[in-house]
Each structure stands twice: as C-alpha cells, then as structure tokens.
Write a protein that holds these residues in place. Sequence first.
Motif, PDB file in Angstrom:
ATOM      1  N   UNK A   1     -72.901 160.865 -18.188  1.00 51.26           N
ATOM      2  CA  UNK A   1     -72.360 160.256 -19.410  1.00 51.26           C
ATOM      3  C   UNK A   1     -70.977 159.689 -19.137  1.00 51.26           C
ATOM      4  N   UNK A   2     -70.604 158.713 -19.933  1.00 48.81           N
ATOM      5  CA  UNK A   2     -69.280 158.096 -19.735  1.00 48.81           C
ATOM      6  C   UNK A   2     -68.206 159.048 -20.270  1.00 48.81           C
ATOM      7  N   UNK A   3     -66.965 158.914 -19.785  1.00 47.98           N
ATOM      8  CA  UNK A   3     -65.897 159.781 -20.276  1.00 47.98           C
ATOM      9  C   UNK A   3     -65.755 159.722 -21.800  1.00 47.98           C
ATOM     10  N   UNK A   4     -65.962 158.533 -22.381  1.00 45.15           N
ATOM     11  CA  UNK A   4     -65.838 158.398 -23.853  1.00 45.15           C
ATOM     12  C   UNK A   4     -66.926 159.195 -24.555  1.00 45.15           C
ATOM     13  N   UNK A   5     -68.168 159.101 -24.000  1.00 46.57           N
ATOM     14  CA  UNK A   5     -69.269 159.860 -24.628  1.00 46.57           C
ATOM     15  C   UNK A   5     -69.014 161.361 -24.539  1.00 46.57           C
ATOM     16  N   UNK A   6     -68.537 161.785 -23.373  1.00 42.61           N
ATOM     17  CA  UNK A   6     -68.246 163.206 -23.181  1.00 42.61           C
ATOM     18  C   UNK A   6     -67.181 163.683 -24.142  1.00 42.61           C
ATOM     19  N   UNK A   7     -66.148 162.881 -24.267  1.00 41.48           N
ATOM     20  CA  UNK A   7     -65.053 163.224 -25.181  1.00 41.48           C
ATOM     21  C   UNK A   7     -65.575 163.368 -26.606  1.00 41.48           C
ATOM     22  N   UNK A   8     -66.386 162.390 -27.024  1.00 43.60           N
ATOM     23  CA  UNK A   8     -66.906 162.365 -28.389  1.00 43.60           C
ATOM     24  C   UNK A   8     -67.855 163.536 -28.677  1.00 43.60           C
ATOM     25  N   UNK A   9     -68.659 163.879 -27.679  1.00 49.40           N
ATOM     26  CA  UNK A   9     -69.613 164.975 -27.842  1.00 49.40           C
ATOM     27  C   UNK A   9     -68.874 166.290 -28.112  1.00 49.40           C
ATOM     28  N   UNK A  10     -67.877 166.565 -27.288  1.00 46.61           N
ATOM     29  CA  UNK A  10     -67.105 167.798 -27.463  1.00 46.61           C
ATOM     30  C   UNK A  10     -66.367 167.771 -28.801  1.00 46.61           C
ATOM     31  N   UNK A  11     -65.808 166.608 -29.125  1.00 44.54           N
ATOM     32  CA  UNK A  11     -65.083 166.413 -30.389  1.00 44.54           C
ATOM     33  C   UNK A  11     -65.970 166.811 -31.575  1.00 44.54           C
TER      34      UNK A  11
END
Length: 246
Positions: free
Chosen positions: A1-11
């Motif tokens: 996953x892209x860093x943005x997707x990873x960030x959003x998922x955890x968020x």
Amino acid sequence: MSPEQGYQLVYNFMSLAIASMGASFFFFISARGALKEGNRMAVTLSATVVLIAFYHYVRIFDSWVATAGGSLGEFNEAYRYVDWLLTVPLLVAELILVLRLDKKVESKLIQRNVVYAFLMIATGYIGEMDNQTSVVLDSSRTIWGAISTIFFVLILRDLFGGIDASFKKQSKEIQGIFKVLRVVLLATWGVYPIAYLLPTIAGNIGLSAGDGLVLKQVGYTIADILAKPGYGLLIWKIATLKNSGR
Ligand SMILES: *C/C=C(C)/C=C/C=C(C)/C=C/C1=C(C)CCCC1(C)C
C-alpha cells in the motif's frame, strides 16, 4: 500500500478506537447502577479501563496525525505502553474478581497476575524501543519480546489452570461464559505479540518495512477495541448473571 493509504488506514482505526472507548464508558457507568453492590466492582473496572484508553487514544491519535508528511518513526509508541501498563493489570484483576472466588484464592491470584501483567508490558516496551527491522534472531526486539511472552504464558497458565479448582463451584451458565471469555482473551491478547513481530519479519513475508509498521498499528488498535470494550461487555454479562443469583 502507498504511504498515504497506510496513514489513512491507521487514522481511521484510531478514530474508531476513540469512539468505542468513549461510548463504552457511558454504557458501563449506566449499566453498573443496575447491579447489586457486590457485583459492581468488575464493571467499574471496565469503565475505568476504557476511560484510561479513551484518554490515551486521543494522545495516540494526535501523535499519529503529527507523522503526516513526515516519518512513521516520529510516532510516539510510549502512549500505548503507558496505557497497557495501567489497563492490563486491571483487566486481569477484573476477570478474577467477577467470579467472586474464595477471598484468599482471589487475592493470591490477583496479586500474582498483576505483577506478571506489569512485567509483560514493561519488558515488551524495552523491545519495542528497538526499531531494528528484518533481523529476527539477533535483535533485542526479539529477545525482549520473548521475555515478555514468558509472563504472558504465566498469566495464561493461571487463567486456564490455576483458576479451575475454585471454578468448579460456579454455576454451569457462568462456567460457560467464563470459558468463552478465556478464549476471547487468548484470541485478542494473542494479536499483540503477532503485531509486535510484524515490523521485524516484514521483509521475510513480502511486506515493505512501512507496511509492517502500519499493520502493527492496525493490529494493536483492533485488539484494543476487542480487549477493552468487547471484553468489558462479557464481564458485564457475567456480573448480571451473578446478580440474578446464578
Ligand atoms: C488493553 C490492552 C491490552 C489487553 C494489551 C495487551 C498486551 C499484550 C498481551 C502484549 C503482549 C506482548 C507480548 C506477549 C510479547 C511482545 C510484546 C508485547 C508487549 C506486545
């Protein structure tokens, strides 16, 4: 996953955790009022646990948001560990308390397991601070994780073995729920050591280092929702059965 997707998922998962902790706090506070005095303690502890977790998730969430655009390494994992240091001994105590065992057995079991829980989290934290990845055998992360697991096994040994003698005196219904509760505990608490290992083994199982860190956060967060509000609901169920004299 892209860093943005990873960030959003955890968020999103962290945000869900804040909502679950806050909502379950109000539930436990209102539900305890309907119980007789002697059955309230375990539910009061559930309310305390989710309130502590609510506060820490607000801090955890802030810390996560602060990593946006920067590096995941800036995330402050200490909030989780301070939270666990307080809440895990309470969760262990609540499981033993709700059974209303013989007082002597009860205080011995609680004292011992509170100490195990404390040591499990403290030693895990030492390992968590080692960010070394991809070296399973000679990283201190793995060694401290293994030491922490010893205390985890000691807790499980008491809950699955030590309690059994006095447990036979409980009604069939309570024995049934307690067995479910133990399995839920094993299944949810078991997620933590797996999530802990993910950054270390990411490379070996075809994940990027970033994915390993993201999945660790998601794992810890889902496990917290199940192990605090979810587990609290089962404890409340046992307390209501005790309340009606079963
Ligand atoms: C509400 C928070 C809970 C129930 C946290 C539980 C945490 C654990 C059972 C953590 C266990 C760990 C190991 C057994 C080894 C690796 C290090 C830990 C601390 C993640």
